[in-house]
Enzyme design. Structure first.
Site, short mmCIF file in Angstrom:
data_model
loop_
_atom_site.label_atom_id
_atom_site.label_comp_id
_atom_site.label_asym_id
_atom_site.label_seq_id
_atom_site.Cartn_x
_atom_site.Cartn_y
_atom_site.Cartn_z
N SER A 115 0.83 -1.21 0.00
CA SER A 115 0.00 0.00 0.00
C SER A 115 0.86 1.26 0.00
O SER A 115 1.97 1.28 0.55
CB SER A 115 -0.87 -0.01 1.26
OG SER A 115 -1.48 1.25 1.44
N TYR A 139 -1.84 0.40 10.16
CA TYR A 139 -2.10 -0.32 8.90
C TYR A 139 -0.88 -0.23 7.97
O TYR A 139 -0.37 -1.24 7.49
CB TYR A 139 -3.35 0.26 8.23
CG TYR A 139 -3.52 -0.16 6.79
CD1 TYR A 139 -3.74 -1.50 6.44
CD2 TYR A 139 -3.43 0.78 5.75
CE1 TYR A 139 -3.87 -1.88 5.12
CE2 TYR A 139 -3.57 0.41 4.43
CZ TYR A 139 -3.79 -0.92 4.11
OH TYR A 139 -3.91 -1.30 2.80
N LYS A 143 1.91 -3.16 6.55
CA LYS A 143 2.23 -3.41 5.13
C LYS A 143 3.75 -3.29 4.91
O LYS A 143 4.34 -4.07 4.15
CB LYS A 143 1.47 -2.43 4.22
CG LYS A 143 -0.03 -2.66 4.19
CD LYS A 143 -0.37 -3.94 3.45
CE LYS A 143 -1.86 -4.16 3.32
NZ LYS A 143 -2.21 -5.43 2.67
N ARG A 279 -8.85 16.91 8.27
CA ARG A 279 -8.66 15.80 9.21
C ARG A 279 -7.19 15.75 9.59
O ARG A 279 -6.32 15.91 8.72
CB ARG A 279 -9.01 14.45 8.55
CG ARG A 279 -10.46 14.11 8.57
CD ARG A 279 -10.69 12.72 8.06
NE ARG A 279 -10.06 12.47 6.77
CZ ARG A 279 -10.40 11.49 5.94
NH1 ARG A 279 -11.36 10.68 6.28
NH2 ARG A 279 -9.77 11.33 4.80
N1 LIG Z 1 -8.88 -0.91 -1.79
C1 LIG Z 1 -7.80 -0.11 -1.84
O1 LIG Z 1 -7.88 1.05 -2.29
C2 LIG Z 1 -6.45 -0.64 -1.37
C3 LIG Z 1 -5.34 0.22 -1.39
C4 LIG Z 1 -4.10 -0.27 -0.98
C5 LIG Z 1 -3.96 -1.58 -0.59
N2 LIG Z 1 -5.06 -2.39 -0.55
C6 LIG Z 1 -4.87 -3.78 -0.09
O2 LIG Z 1 -5.45 -4.66 -1.04
C7 LIG Z 1 -5.96 -5.83 -0.39
C8 LIG Z 1 -7.39 -6.04 -0.82
O3 LIG Z 1 -8.14 -4.88 -0.49
P1 LIG Z 1 -9.73 -4.82 -0.66
O4 LIG Z 1 -10.09 -3.39 -0.83
O5 LIG Z 1 -10.18 -5.83 -1.66
O6 LIG Z 1 -10.18 -5.26 0.81
P2 LIG Z 1 -11.32 -6.28 1.24
O7 LIG Z 1 -11.52 -6.06 2.71
O8 LIG Z 1 -12.50 -6.18 0.35
O9 LIG Z 1 -10.64 -7.69 1.00
C9 LIG Z 1 -9.78 -8.31 1.94
C10 LIG Z 1 -10.23 -9.75 2.08
O10 LIG Z 1 -9.40 -10.40 3.07
C11 LIG Z 1 -10.24 -11.26 3.84
N3 LIG Z 1 -9.62 -11.49 5.14
C12 LIG Z 1 -9.43 -10.62 6.16
N4 LIG Z 1 -8.83 -11.24 7.20
C13 LIG Z 1 -8.60 -12.54 6.81
C14 LIG Z 1 -8.02 -13.66 7.42
N5 LIG Z 1 -7.55 -13.62 8.69
N6 LIG Z 1 -7.97 -14.82 6.74
C15 LIG Z 1 -8.46 -14.91 5.48
N7 LIG Z 1 -9.04 -13.87 4.84
C16 LIG Z 1 -9.11 -12.70 5.50
C17 LIG Z 1 -11.56 -10.50 3.96
O11 LIG Z 1 -12.65 -11.34 4.28
C18 LIG Z 1 -11.68 -9.88 2.56
O12 LIG Z 1 -12.40 -10.72 1.69
C19 LIG Z 1 -5.78 -5.60 1.10
O13 LIG Z 1 -4.63 -6.26 1.54
C20 LIG Z 1 -5.60 -4.09 1.20
O14 LIG Z 1 -4.82 -3.73 2.33
C21 LIG Z 1 -6.29 -1.96 -0.94
#
Ligand SMILES: NC(=O)c1ccc[n+]([C@@H]2O[C@H](COP(=O)([O-])OP(=O)(O)OC[C@H]3O[C@@H](n4cnc5c(N)ncnc54)[C@H](O)[C@@H]3O)[C@@H](O)[C@H]2O)c1
Length: 317
Positions: A115, A139, A143, A279
């Site tokens: 991230s 968070y 990462k 914020r």
């Molecule tokens: N959405 C964004 O803009 C963004 C930006 C930077 C990084 N990320 C990273 O991308 C990844 C996916 O993000 P997203 O937006 O799809 O989030 P999301 O919350 O929709 O998906 C994360 C998934 O991980 C699963 N999960 C959580 N804890 C778990 C565990 N202990 N065991 C198994 N599964 C588990 C959740 O059920 C969920 O389905 C994450 O790692 C997030 O940190 C997202």
């Protein structure tokens, strides 16, 4: 090739599953559905409804896989400030278990969802992969810890890895069985919240006196389909031992007012909003330098803010 998609029922992971299937990959999913949705799992996909923190469930999910795309984790900045131990446990300890079990099963390729939160408040924008990493919340710290762990794993045990540092992911993908889109609860991301804004509950614009062209914060957004294209290219680049880090964004930014304007254009109505104070901890401008992903992965995002907003809007219909 069989790929384990951890977090494959979440927003980005479910989109990856859909696109990988269309590209001919076989898929296994590991997800505890704490934030994801089991109804996104397509027919024919092996689904282990289990946790990263459970060694036998991780080992089961990895069986028969050749590579891993690791999306699973906790990802709410505010929650991470309230529950840092939970974030360390799921994100860092969970990834340790995953890497250990990969080693047990001789699986050497991983693409990890890192991230932009690893960088904190940058001194210089656009942000390079070599920029200072001083995360401003737990968070981002988790990462960064995982990125370091993967670097050490590659050096010690010869895995081939890519960490992709996403900026803001947006948009949606229409699959045969329906839209794959953000269904977070709570939803903390700007575009879905702007599209849900009402006169009774208008979206807040935090800070209108930032040193930007219209006074509102500027962020870098990337469409989820472009993002998964980068994952495919990163996966294809793996083979030699080592760990590469790539920023994924658009390389330019949109102010909050520009996002509201794009959403107003997409809906045909002025989105209600309310100007609010800044914020604490929000940097004015976060923009990725994506030249490394462009040159080393031959990746280039092609979908703009209007597409991100209109796809999100269609997914909400
Ligand atoms: N959405 C964004 O803009 C963004 C930006 C930077 C990084 N990320 C990273 O991308 C990844 C996916 O993000 P997203 O937006 O799809 O989030 P999301 O919350 O929709 O998906 C994360 C998934 O991980 C699963 N999960 C959580 N804890 C778990 C565990 N202990 N065991 C198994 N599964 C588990 C959740 O059920 C969920 O389905 C994450 O790692 C997030 O940190 C997202």
């Amino acid at each position: 090739m069989r790929v384990l998609v951890t977090g494959g029922t979440g927003y980005i992971g479910s989109t990856a599953v859909e696109i990988l299937l269309t590209q001919g990959f076989e898929i296994s999913i590991l997800d505890d559905c704490s934030m994801g949705h089991a109804d996104t799992v397509p027919a024919g996909v092996r689904f282990v409804n289990g946790s990263l923190l459970n060694v036998s469930e991780v080992a089961d999910a990895l069986t028969g896989c050749d590579a891993v795309m690791h999306f699973a984790g906790k990802s709410l900045v505010g929650e991470s400030v309230e529950k840092p131990d939970l974030y360390h446990s799921v994100n860092v300890d969970g990834t340790r278990i995953l890497l250990d079990q990969m080693r047990e099963q001789l699986i050497t390729k991983i693409v990890f969802s890192s991230s932009a939160a690893t960088y904190g408040e940058p001194k210089v924008v656009p942000i390079l992969e070599t920029s200072e990493t001083i995360p401003t919340n737990p968070y981002g710290a988790t990462k960064l810890a995982i990125d370091h762990m993967i670097t050490a794993e590659a050096a010690a045990h010869g895995i081939s890895a890519a960490s992709l540092r996403y900026f803001n992911v947006a948009g949606a993908l229409k699959a045969k069985r329906g839209w794959l889109a953000e269904r977070h609860n709570p939803e903390t991301h700007l575009i879905p919240n702007v599209l849900r804004s009402t006169t009774d509950n208008p979206v807040k614009i935090f800070g209108t006196d930032w040193p930007t062209h219209d006074g509102t914060c500027i962020r870098d957004y990337v469409h989820v389909i472009d993002l998964i294209d980068a994952h495919l290219k990163a996966l294809q680049s793996l083979g030699k031992p080592g760990h590469e880090i790539y920023n994924l964004g658009s390389g330019s930014g949109y102010s909050v007012r520009e996002v509201v304007a794009a959403a107003s254009a997409a809906t045909g109505q002025q989105i209600p909003f309310i100007d609010s104070p800044r914020r604490a901890g929000d940097p004015a401008v976060l923009i990725a330098d994506i030249s490394k992903a462009k040159s080393k992965l031959a990746w280039e995002p092609s979908r703009d803010m209007n597409t991100m907003v209109s796809d999100t809007l269609k997914s909400m219909a």
